[in-house]
Design a protein around this motif. Structure first.
Motif, short mmCIF file in Angstrom:
data_model
loop_
_atom_site.label_atom_id
_atom_site.label_comp_id
_atom_site.label_asym_id
_atom_site.label_seq_id
_atom_site.Cartn_x
_atom_site.Cartn_y
_atom_site.Cartn_z
N ARG A 1 0.82 -1.16 -0.14
CA ARG A 1 0.02 -0.04 -0.09
C ARG A 1 0.86 1.05 0.02
O ARG A 1 2.12 1.29 0.35
N GLY A 2 0.51 2.32 -0.47
CA GLY A 2 1.16 3.55 -0.49
C GLY A 2 0.81 4.75 -0.05
O GLY A 2 -0.35 4.37 0.88
N ASN A 3 1.26 5.76 -0.08
CA ASN A 3 0.83 7.01 0.39
C ASN A 3 0.30 8.29 -0.41
O ASN A 3 0.51 7.82 -1.72
N LEU A 4 -0.25 9.12 0.19
CA LEU A 4 -0.87 10.18 -0.65
C LEU A 4 -0.09 11.04 -1.86
O LEU A 4 -0.67 11.23 -2.79
N LEU B 1 -11.50 5.31 -8.73
CA LEU B 1 -12.29 4.32 -8.01
C LEU B 1 -11.52 3.45 -7.03
O LEU B 1 -12.04 3.26 -5.86
N ARG B 2 -10.52 3.18 -7.31
CA ARG B 2 -9.51 2.40 -6.49
C ARG B 2 -8.04 2.52 -6.88
O ARG B 2 -7.69 2.76 -7.91
N ASN B 3 -7.23 2.65 -5.64
CA ASN B 3 -5.79 2.52 -5.84
C ASN B 3 -5.14 1.64 -4.77
O ASN B 3 -5.74 1.48 -3.92
N TYR C 1 -3.96 7.08 5.62
CA TYR C 1 -2.49 6.82 5.40
C TYR C 1 -1.62 6.80 6.50
O TYR C 1 -2.24 6.70 7.65
N ASP C 2 -0.15 6.76 6.21
CA ASP C 2 0.70 6.27 7.41
C ASP C 2 0.63 7.80 8.58
O ASP C 2 0.41 8.76 8.12
N HIS C 3 0.86 7.36 9.77
CA HIS C 3 1.08 8.27 10.64
C HIS C 3 -0.13 9.18 10.90
O HIS C 3 0.22 10.34 11.27
N ILE D 1 -2.25 10.34 8.69
CA ILE D 1 -2.79 11.28 7.80
C ILE D 1 -3.94 10.77 7.05
O ILE D 1 -3.84 9.74 6.77
N TYR D 2 -4.82 11.57 6.85
CA TYR D 2 -6.09 11.04 6.04
C TYR D 2 -6.39 11.95 4.90
O TYR D 2 -6.21 13.20 4.92
N SER D 3 -6.81 11.59 3.91
CA SER D 3 -7.26 12.25 2.67
C SER D 3 -8.95 12.39 2.98
O SER D 3 -9.51 11.46 3.23
N LYS E 1 -5.84 17.30 3.58
CA LYS E 1 -4.73 16.32 4.10
C LYS E 1 -5.07 16.47 5.53
O LYS E 1 -4.64 17.75 5.88
N TYR F 1 -4.20 15.87 9.43
CA TYR F 1 -3.37 15.13 10.05
C TYR F 1 -3.74 15.14 11.70
O TYR F 1 -3.95 16.19 12.10
N HIS G 1 -4.88 -0.03 5.76
CA HIS G 1 -3.48 -0.28 6.20
C HIS G 1 -3.41 -1.98 5.91
O HIS G 1 -2.51 -2.66 6.53
N ARG G 2 -4.42 -2.36 4.98
CA ARG G 2 -4.28 -3.91 5.10
C ARG G 2 -4.79 -4.80 6.05
O ARG G 2 -4.54 -6.05 6.10
N ARG H 1 -9.68 -0.73 -0.57
CA ARG H 1 -8.54 0.14 -0.92
C ARG H 1 -9.04 1.36 -0.91
O ARG H 1 -10.47 1.69 -1.01
N PRO H 2 -8.39 2.51 -0.76
CA PRO H 2 -8.93 3.93 -0.98
C PRO H 2 -9.24 4.00 -2.46
O PRO H 2 -8.75 3.50 -3.26
N PRO H 3 -10.15 4.91 -2.69
CA PRO H 3 -10.88 6.10 -1.87
C PRO H 3 -12.04 5.26 -1.41
O PRO H 3 -12.57 4.37 -2.02
N MET I 1 3.63 9.88 5.17
CA MET I 1 4.25 9.63 6.44
C MET I 1 5.02 10.94 6.94
O MET I 1 5.11 12.03 6.46
N ILE I 2 5.38 10.81 8.46
CA ILE I 2 5.73 12.13 9.21
C ILE I 2 7.17 11.72 9.84
O ILE I 2 7.12 10.54 10.34
N HIS J 1 5.40 0.50 8.32
CA HIS J 1 6.07 1.89 8.17
C HIS J 1 6.03 2.68 9.45
O HIS J 1 6.40 3.87 9.56
#
Lengths: 426, 995, 115
Positions: free
Chosen positions: A315-318, A341-343, B252-254, B256-258, B284, B286, B422-423, B580-582, C1-2, C89
């Protein structure tokens, strides 16, 4: 090649068969592959039931008549990168160690449906690399010539040529104007999951055991020779063991005490909601990393750069999501109102020069296939074909002889983009 | 007919403003609705049952839900460039003049020609395409695939540029609360009172979640009223930010949300407010902690022909009645496997809507009394009729009922999606027969995320309120926010009893829908399993189940139940696919924000850009920079004319070029010389103060990384220049060497690229020109200031400057640097001073021509794939000292005798034009990979020589002078015979440099 | 990430450029001046080449805890050693690379002293 024809022990797929089954309630369809228990020993064990592993099994059985083979898959077959990529096929490489290999792959794609009796929807609608500067154009000319010299097709387009193909690209207001492009008409896309299933069917029908939910937990190595593997289903012996687990290569090969010239990185990919056809072929951006096509189902399938840091997270980040969509909008401002739709993310074996390995290891009987970076999908047929050749004959296939593990020692590196030993830049 | 299904005003919920009539258009027909409606509620009010077609079989489709999980009611919204495909009518707010159009049909919606697919459905089962379309081979791309592509897809893009603006922003908070239903509101209130900085986000345009759709009581008042009061209280708190119309998309990590906020989607594009705001904002967020209070989604029951318009979620039917004052039918039936389904019957009956029948699959006592309704316990719906809308249903007990709306409840699924980003894999909760988020720790839940309310399986109101309240209290305390918190809101605990009934068992011929959009039926699942696709991911991929625009929000769980049943497994044994997002689909433009068109990436301009623009320069993108390529003069019709003139004038007299984009790195410290020795392959510590040296920098793997000149300005002070392209990378590399490799060296580096404007002054008259502006106390004669000299000077009467006597063009040349702010005036001054010499301004093209004439390597040669050896600079790599790359450059293949060498090429027929990218083949051999001997890297028309020249790499080139080879270019269909020559085409002995 | 920068506090990872495994700080020592054709020298060179090959190209590529180098390019230009889990992570520790490099050097020197 002893046998290139289709020899299926089950039944053939055909339009007639589909009609017959439709009229009789689809009761006649059999499992596409069997669910065998592992035998005590095989001639060859392939670790990894992804595209490459299954293709290797298929070609071992169909071309080399080696059928006492097991494919061991930790989860479900096709669950790795063959099931989570952007489905692009092309043979548009620069270096002589690469281009003939990818051209062999393209030729195998072109005959795949007939070879496998399975429609993986190989669709050659063209791959267009956009160029945005004179020096990029020069580089494309050099590459296009490499392609043609290897027997592949290539065409150089000027801006008008690009406009004719894709009038809705941003020609007028772009930060990096489109100057032209390199087109490979034979490039295109393939229905990715079906590749795994088709190869599985081909291998299984010739007697290869495909064993799912079978995780390799170690190698049986004695006196510098590999004699099998340890798994969660017990020890399985083999004359030859062939690792084929791109994404997890370091994890698997560390069980044999090997450090590889590979880092694992996450690559994200994206699909939009279904849309009526707007993009016919594959388009790539030249002033940033981005590629897009539209699937037969109608979704825009696209991707870009790695997340850049080592990761096994799938999985990745924004930031990469934003970067990829920014580039999408930069070249195709008309896709703004299409909805993502999905990433998702897959783990890539990023090698030190961006090129793969198909080689023996220093341990007798242990072979390695990996380091595909994010170019593994298009390579599936040739990777399987050349790996099968190596396993069957113990000599590298002519078009894969550059993919050696020791090439960083000799200096025979195969660095397509000149970034050096920096895996995340390839 | 106007709003036939709208309930009487006295039954109004208060969410619909009857005084504000809104006119809208669906498929060309005019309708009316009210402020507060969604497009879906307004269509239902007007009894529009048929609104869409399914993906594969083109079956008639009606509105199925009242929320973002809608699989059916997708349509085009707006027109022209504003047209948006695949809009879910259930979340599209109604606005005056709204235009909507159904999609994915040929002919009218009612008479879709593609509906023939439904009759062909026996042939079009899951995966049929993998088994056919293979003969003859060529027909796939020419015939079959184009037909498939044309009939696939849903909505249509306009093909025009998205006319709207989008924006992005950052937000920070202690606690992000996702979903403003009962648990989210209770959490926000407690967290706000405790003193936490709170963001409460909800996708709806009215906050309150199901409180607005139900008839529950909270703290003794109507739930919706309590929500309103609570929201008012929250709005008064400075530490709470309420974000309606805001969907949290991804975790997302740490922390962080979209999140996507829809700013103008509820307005007409002609509305004045619409023009002043971005359409959508990508936030975004935090957060230190997050509470997922996203509620739950009702799942359908699979039974034959359960996909007809009029068959809906029971909860949605209730929502339309309770919130939107709309009866989804005039004669409603309910099919449920749980107690909650009965609430629909009760609520509708209370609104005066006729209930035809309540069918409960459980053979128990009726849960409630519903006046006038037929109660069928232990019964199932086994078939339905009605071509474009539901007309009747058949029951397992043999009865048939006429009905125009069937409200179906198969139980509720917690909205666990974000907890899985995060799976994390959700866990089966056998009490509520649904998946709930995995607990903390091992399950892959985002570390800062906690779950409250229905999303956590607390399906009854009372426990939803208390779980939100308690969680917010404890998280606030954890964060040190411990102000006094009010009591927990109270509600009655309603019954949520349910049963494990998922689908009606049928014969193999009938079709029960699971995925309404993608037309996946129980038959497809069975077929997939029969063919060995038993892993849940295989079933998904083979049948396309859950891959539609709703990502399986309503279809996944019933389908898993079917799989489990076929395989004799439990649902948790079948396993789940991955969310998965979104969370819901998002416009690609929203992720791009403002980075579009010319603003796609920042643009860097040199200090004298304005001057060049005034001269009519043609600019070109060079990385982030804009550089002048050439300066056309009146009468010049082709760029070559301008470039030839610029070269000739420079070589004959003097030319000036803006070279400010070259990287400049200031290096100081007692160990600066030693540092440079280690980063360049050649030696710098021996360089005299006041002199400049060319340096070649290698990567640690021995390949050439960058080149440039470095000047020694003082004992412990150097100034390095890099190529334009590598300025940033070299700086990063130097910092790496300094901090990570040799921390004990006394050296500091800093980029000075933007601090100086720098100009090349080249040509026989260069010195004469400079002497006019360099202040007289500085002697720049050849004796005092020889080739490769450098020094601090002043110009124009005291302005500080630096002068370097270096040359890229091969002429007597200098580079003069002044502080950035003087760039424009320096350029002007140089040109004025040069008037008497007929000085010319030249651009990057002339620069390139002159460097090719001198055989200097540039970007086309320094590709990162070439070594010092290839470049003919192998001897520069000193073995007497340690330097980056020095060891690896000795790898056998990199120093082999027949390696490619950089040499020059001239066409045998001087009238021929060379082209870069051609490959060298020995004469008479064919142009195939095996015969490839190298390539032409750069070419130019040399005005000095009067013909085309090139430089390039060819095997053992330095030993093959005079040999004729073919520069083969099959791509452009052109081969040219070329002679291998020295790359130094002009002034090979470098005499001009030194005069 | 931070990334929690030791000097600047929490910063978004997009301000940084990633390099890779922190083993890249352990550059092999210089082999010394080489003169072509001398046997002893060639053996020494071959050994050095092997060391450099391993340093430049081989990675443990650990699934789990991973020490890695990040560069604060859009910030104070510090190189940082970040200890991060490559599966989750999660970041455990962030240090200035220069501090780590100096400590390594001291450690090596004292080890050398003992021999």
């Amino acid at each position: 090649m002893r046998n290139s024809g289709f020899r299926y022990t089950g039944f053939r797929y055909s339009g007639f068969k589909v009609i017959k089954e439709a009229l009789t309630g689809h009761k006649g369809w059999k499992p596409v592959w069997r669910t065998p228990e592992p035998k005590k020993e095989y001639d060859i064990i392939i670790i990894g039931g992804g595209g490459h592993g299954l293709a290797t099994a298929h070609y071992l059985a169909s071309r080399y008549n080696i059928t006492n083979v097991a494919v061991l898959e930790k989860g479900w077959i096709g669950g790795g990168n063959v099931g989570r990529n952007t489905t692009i096929i092309r043979s548009n490489y620069l270096h002589p160690e690469n281009q003939p290999f990818y051209e062999l792959s393209m030729k195998l794609w072109e005959g795949l449906e007939q070879d496998l009796n399975y429609n993986a929807m190989v669709s050659q609608r063209g791959v267009l690399n956009l160029s945005h500067s004179d020096s990029q154009n020069d580089a494309y000319v050099r590459r296009g010539n490499s392609m043609i010299m290897s027997g592949a097709d290539a065409q150089l387009l000027d801006q008008e040529g690009v406009r004719e193909l894709y009038p809705f690209l941003d020609f007028d207001n772009a930060r990096f104007p489109i100057k032209g492009g390199l087109l490979q008409k034979r490039g295109g896309t393939v229905r990715h999951d079906a590749v795994a299933w088709g190869y599985a069917r081909g291998a299984d029908s010739r007697g290869v055991d495909i064993i799912q939910n079978c995780e390799v937990t170690g190698f049986l190595i004695k006196d510098g020779k590999c004699t099998g593997v340890k798994t969660n289903k017990g020890d399985i012996g083999a004359k030859k063991v062939a690792s084929c687990v791109a994404g997890s290569s370091s994890r698997v090969m560390s069980q044999a005490g090997m450090n590889l010239p590979i880092e694992s990185h996450v690559l994200q990919a994206f699909v939009s909601e279904g849309l009526k056809p707007i993009i016919d072929g594959v388009i790539t951006f030249g002033a940033g990393h981005f590629y897009i096509s539209q699937s037969d189902k109608g979704g825009l399938v696209f991707g870009g750069d790695l997340d850049m840091y080592n990761s096994y997270a799938q999985r990745g980040n924004l930031p990469v999501v934003e970067d990829v969509c920014e580039i999408g909008m930069a070249i195709l401002p008309a896709i703004g109102r299409a909805k993502l739709l999905r990433n998702w993310g897959g783990v890539m074996d990023m090698s030190m020069d961006g090129s793969p390995f198909i080689d023996r290891t220093h341990i007798k009987g242990l072979y390695f296939n990996g380091g595909w970076c994010y170019g593994g999908f298009k390579a599936t047929p040739a990777s399987g074909f050349c790996y099968a050749h190596l396993l069957a004959t113990d000599t590298p296939h002519e078009v894969a002889k550059g993919f050696r593990l020791d090439r960083f020692q000799t200096g025979n590196v195969i660095d397509e983009n000149g970034r050096g030993a920096q895996p995340n830049t390839h | 007919m106007s709003q036939k299904n709208r309930l009487n005003k006295d039954k109004s919920s208060g969410f619909i403003d009857r005084d504000k009539t809104i006119h809208f258009n669906f498929n060309g027909e005019q309708f009316e609705g009210y402020q507060g409606d969604t497009l879906a509620s307004a269509l239902l009010a007007n009894n529009q049952k048929l609104v869409a077609r399914s993906f594969k079989y083109h079956r008639p489709r009606g509105i199925f839900t009242a929320g973002s999980e809608e699989p059916n009611a997708l349509m085009h919204l707006r027109t022209g460039a504003y047209q948006e495909p695949n809009v879910r009518a259930t979340v599209a707010e109604l606005f005056e003049g709204l235009e909507a159009r159904s999609q994915n049909h040929r002919g009218s919606l009612k008479h879709d020609l593609m509906a023939i697919n439904d009759f062909l459905s026996p042939f079009l089962t899951a995966g049929f395409y993998y088994k056919t379309f293979m003969w003859p081979k060529a027909f796939w791309e020419k015939l079959y695939e184009p037909i498939i592509r044309q009939s696939a897809g849903l909505g249509e893009l306009s093909g025009q540029e998205d006319p709207d603006k989008y924006d992005k922003g950052f937000l920070h908070c202690d606690i992000l609360i996702i979903g403003a239903g009962p648990s989210g509101l209770a959490a926000a209130l407690a967290a706000g009172q405790a003193g936490s900085r709170v963001i409460l986000a909800d996708e709806d345009f009215v906050m309150g979640g199901r409180l607005n759709n139900e008839t529950y009581q909270v703290n003794g008042m109507h739930g919706a009223e309590w929500a309103k009061t609570t929201l008012a209280e929250l709005a008064s708190m400075d530490n709470v930010r309420l974000m309606k119309r805001t969907t949290v998309l991804g975790a997302y990590d740490h922390g962080i949300y979209s999140a996507l906020e829809r700013k103008t989607d509820h307005l007409a594009s002609t509305d004045p407010v619409y023009k002043t705001k971005p359409r959508q904002v990508l936030w975004k967020i935090y957060s230190k902690r997050a509470i997922l209070s996203a509620g739950s989604t009702e799942r359908p029951i699979a039974f034959p022909n359960n996909d007809r318009p009029g068959i809906m979620q029971a909860g949605a039917v209730r929502t339309y009645a309770n919130r939107y004052d709309v009866a989804a039918g005039q004669n409603v039936s309910i099919f449920t496997n749980n107690d909650d389904g009965w609430r629909t019957a009760q609520d509708l009956a209370a609104k005066g809507i006729n209930i035809q029948a309540v069918i409960d699959s459980r053979d128990i006592q009726p849960v409630a009394e519903i006046s006038g309704a037929n109660i069928e316990m232990g019964a199932q719906v086994i078939d339905t009729q009605g071509r474009h809308a539901l007309q009747s249903i058949q029951l397992s007990n043999g009865k048939t009922y006429d009905t125009d709306c069937l409200a179906v409840s198969g139980g509720w699924n917690p909205n666990v999606q974000l907890s899985c980003h995060h799976r994390g894999r959700p866990q089966w909760n056998k009490d509520i027969l649904a998946f709930v988020p995995s607990g903390d720790g091992s399950g892959g839940l985002p570390p800062e995320m906690h779950i409250a309310g229905a999303a956590n399986g607390d399906l009854d109101l009372s426990s939803a309120l208390s779980s939100g309240h308690e969680l917010a209290k404890s998280l606030s305390k954890e964060l040190g926010n411990a102000s006094k918190v009010g009591g927990c809101p109270k509600a009655e605990s309603e019954s949520i009893a349910n049963s494990a009934f998922w689908f009606v068992k049928t014969d193999t011929k009938s079709r029960s829908w699971l995925d309404f959009q993608n037309d996946v039926t129980t038959k497809d699942i069975r077929l997939a399993q029969q063919e060995g696709f038993t892993a849940v991911e295989h079933v998904k991929r083979y049948t396309t189940l859950g891959m539609a625009t709703d990502q399986g929000k309503t279809s996944n769980i019933p389908a898993m139940a079917v799989m489990a049943d076929n395989e004799g497994k439990t649902i948790p044994e079948v396993g789940t696919t991955i969310f998965r997002p979104p969370y819901t689909p998002v416009s690609i433009a929203a992720y791009a924000g403002r980075s579009r068109g010319k603003e796609f990436r920042p643009t860097r301009l040199t200090p004298s850009h304005r001057w060049a623009k005034e001269q009519g320069a043609e600019f070109v993108e060079v990385g982030a920079w804009m550089r002048a390529q050439w300066f056309p003069k009146d009468g010049e019709t082709h760029w070559r004319e301008s470039v030839d003139r610029e070269v000739t004038q420079t070589r004959n007299s003097v030319g000036i070029c803006d070279v400010s984009t070259l990287g400049k790195i200031d290096i100081q410290g007692r160990d600066a010389g030693e540092f440079l020795n280690r980063v360049y392959c050649n030696t710098f510590s021996t360089l005299k103060v006041g002199m400049v040296r060319y340096g070649l920098m290698l990567r640690e793997d021995g390949f050439a990384m960058d080149d440039g000149t470095t000047a020694r300005l003082g004992e412990h002070h150097y100034l390095m220049t890099t190529t334009t392209a590598n300025a940033v990378g070299v700086s990063r590399h130097l910092e790496f060497c300094r901090q990570c490799l040799w921390p004990d060296l006394d050296v500091h580096v800093i980029s000075a690229t933007e601090q100086y404007a720098q100009y090349s002054v080249a040509g026989p008259n260069a010195r004469k020109l400079l002497q006019k502006i360099v202040d007289p106390e500085f002697d720049i004669s050849n004796e005092a200031f020889p080739f490769m000299a450098c020094g601090d000077i002043t110009v124009c009467g005291g302005t500080a400057a630096r002068l370097f006597r270096i040359s890229f063009s091969g002429e007597l040349a200098y580079e003069i640097a002044v502080p950035t702010r003087y760039g424009y005036s320096m350029m002007k001054t140089l040109m004025q001073a040069g008037e008497e010499f007929d000085a010319v301004i030249y651009g990057t093209e002339a620069l390139s021509v002159m460097r090719i004439e001198k055989g200097h390597a540039a970007g086309n040669e320094l590709t990162g794939q070439t070594t010092a050896h290839n470049l003919g600079m192998g001897r520069m790599v000193s073995k007497k000292k340690d330097s980056i790359g020095n060891m690896m450059s000795e790898r056998p293949n990199l120093i082999k005798e027949d390696a490619n060498r950089l040499v020059g090429f001239v066409p045998v027929d001087k009238s021929e034009k060379l082209s870069a990218g051609a490959h060298f083949i020995q004469k008479g051999k064919s142009a195939i990979t095996e015969n490839d001997e190298g390539w032409m890297s750069s070419v130019a028309f040399s005005p000095s020589l009067g013909h085309s020249i090139g430089i390039g790499f060819i095997k053992s080139g330095h030993q093959r002078m005079g040999e004729i080879v073919t520069a083969s270019n099959p791509l452009l269909g052109k081969d040219v015979d070329v002679e291998i020559v020295s790359a130094h085409f002009v002034d090979p002995d470098g005499e001009r440099l030194r005069v | 990430m931070i990334i929690n920068h030791p000097l600047l506090g929490p910063r978004d990872a997009s301000e940084f450029v990633y390099l890779g495994d922190a083993c890249l700080m352990n550059r092999p020592a210089w082999v010394g001046e080489r003169i072509e054709g001398e046997d002893a020298n060639d053996a020494k060179t071959a050994e050095a080449l092997q060391q450099y090959h391993d340093y430049v190209h081989l990675r443990q590529n650990n699934a789990g805890e991973h020490k890695e180098l990040w560069y604060h390019e859009q910030g104070d230009r510090s190189w940082l050693v970040v200890t991060r889990n490559t599966i989750t992570h999660e970041i455990y520790n962030v240090e200035l690379a220069k501090d780590v490099a100096l400590a390594n050097k001291t450690a090596r020197a004292s080890q050398g002293g003992k021999k």
